[in-house]
Design an enzyme around this catalytic site. Structure first.
Site, PDB file in Angstrom:
ATOM      1  N   GLY A  89      17.375  30.204  59.957  1.00  0.00           N
ATOM      2  CA  GLY A  89      16.247  29.923  61.486  1.00  0.00           C
ATOM      3  C   GLY A  89      15.786  31.668  61.440  1.00  0.00           C
ATOM      4  N   THR A 100      16.368  22.499  60.699  1.00  0.00           N
ATOM      5  CA  THR A 100      17.881  22.643  60.106  1.00  0.00           C
ATOM      6  C   THR A 100      17.461  23.868  59.200  1.00  0.00           C
ATOM      7  OG1 THR A 100      20.225  22.155  59.377  1.00  0.00           O
ATOM      8  CG2 THR A 100      18.373  20.759  57.698  1.00  0.00           C
ATOM      9  N   THR A 149      23.505  22.407  61.449  1.00  0.00           N
ATOM     10  CA  THR A 149      22.292  21.952  62.553  1.00  0.00           C
ATOM     11  C   THR A 149      22.604  20.491  63.405  1.00  0.00           C
ATOM     12  OG1 THR A 149      20.746  24.274  62.576  1.00  0.00           O
ATOM     13  CG2 THR A 149      20.275  22.745  63.949  1.00  0.00           C
TER      14      THR A 149
END
Ligand code: GLY
Length: 280
Positions: free
Chosen positions: A206, A203, A154
């Site tokens: 998730g 980051t 990310t």
């Protein structure tokens, strides 16, 4: 003016010293170029500019170089938040666009500001975003080896402009090998959040970031009067309660920068026009 970017956690593809060095060099180049841009642009324009460059670099897991999901398809997510207007926009599981953050930016102008899947694909197509494959051979090889590397990346940028306005942008190719339909944190307020007091980009995994509502909690705590350091500390303590895997960068309205990671594998860069810091 202040600016921080992050390039996510190191993935299997980025473990070699050669790739780590290349990532650090790319971070330095992008942070410095974005800081130059910030001198004549708003924080909102700058975070998009920086994240677009991170998406364009195949070293990072966003845009070109994104991870491949379990069905062999790349689906990307990106979001943008304007700390001034408090508007959030994003795309979830978009396919075949070069720069998901640019689609998120486009959505800032419409009422329906977060689109997912086919809706996001269709919106991009009718609004002039060319079809583009973001797959690279290294990610295909990673996919074929079926090695889901933990916390793979990310990218993100947070900026404070010369008018004291804050913004945050975050973009991801996801975890890798996800079930199609899985929702990343990167286009939610858990992974990307800003207001007039603080901006945060995350980051990591998730599911963990959403469970701890990391970005929105840090920003809210700063608004409620905690220092940025204390706000990170409290939030990461909550993340640690379930061994959550995440990293975040933060910037408050006074220009105080802070970053924290649950596991020491993240690559960050900060630049304030004088001092450049890159670390992993
Ligand atoms: N933080 C990226 C993801 O889990 O999708």
């Amino acid at each position: 003016m202040k600016l921080l970017i992050h390039g996510g956690f190191f993935s299997e593809f980025s473990q070699s010293n050669e790739i780590k060095l290349a990532k650090q060099q790319a971070m330095e180049r992008i942070a410095k170029s974005a800081f130059e841009f910030l001198k004549t642009h708003t924080a909102l324009e700058t975070v998009v500019y920086a994240v677009e460059q991170l998406e364009d670099d195949p070293l990072f897991n966003a845009g070109i170089g994104s991870q491949i999901q379990s069905d062999g398809i790349i689906r990307m997510s990106a979001s943008l938040m304007d700390g001034n207007s408090k508007k959030f926009s994003g795309v979830i599981n978009i396919q075949k666009v070069k720069n998901p953050i640019r689609v998120a930016e486009h959505l800032m102008k419409v009422d329906d500001r977060v689109l997912g899947g086919e809706g996001a694909n269709g919106y991009a197509a009718v609004n002039g975003f060319d079809s583009f494959s973001t797959e690279i051979p290294e990610r295909r090889a990673e996919y074929e080896r079926k090695l889901a590397s933990l916390g793979t990346g990310t990218v993100g940028c947070i900026a404070l402009d010369s008018n004291g306005k804050l913004a945050a942008a975050t973009s991801t190719g996801g975890k890798g090998f996800e079930i199609p339909g899985r929702i990343s944190d990167s286009a939610t307020v858990a992974g990307n959040y800003a207001n007039a007091d603080c901006a945060v980009s995350c980051t990591g995994v998730g599911e963990d970031i959403v469970s701890a509502a990391v970005a929105s909690k840090i920003v809210t705590r700063v608004t409620d009067g905690f220092s940025i350091e204390e706000s990170f500390g409290r939030t990461f303590n909550e993340l640690a309660e379930f061994d959550g895997f995440a990293g975040a960068i933060g910037l408050d309205k006074s220009g105080n920068m802070f970053w924290q990671e649950s596991h020491p594998k993240i690559v960050f860069a900060a630049f304030d026009g004088e001092e450049f810091t890159v670390f992993q």
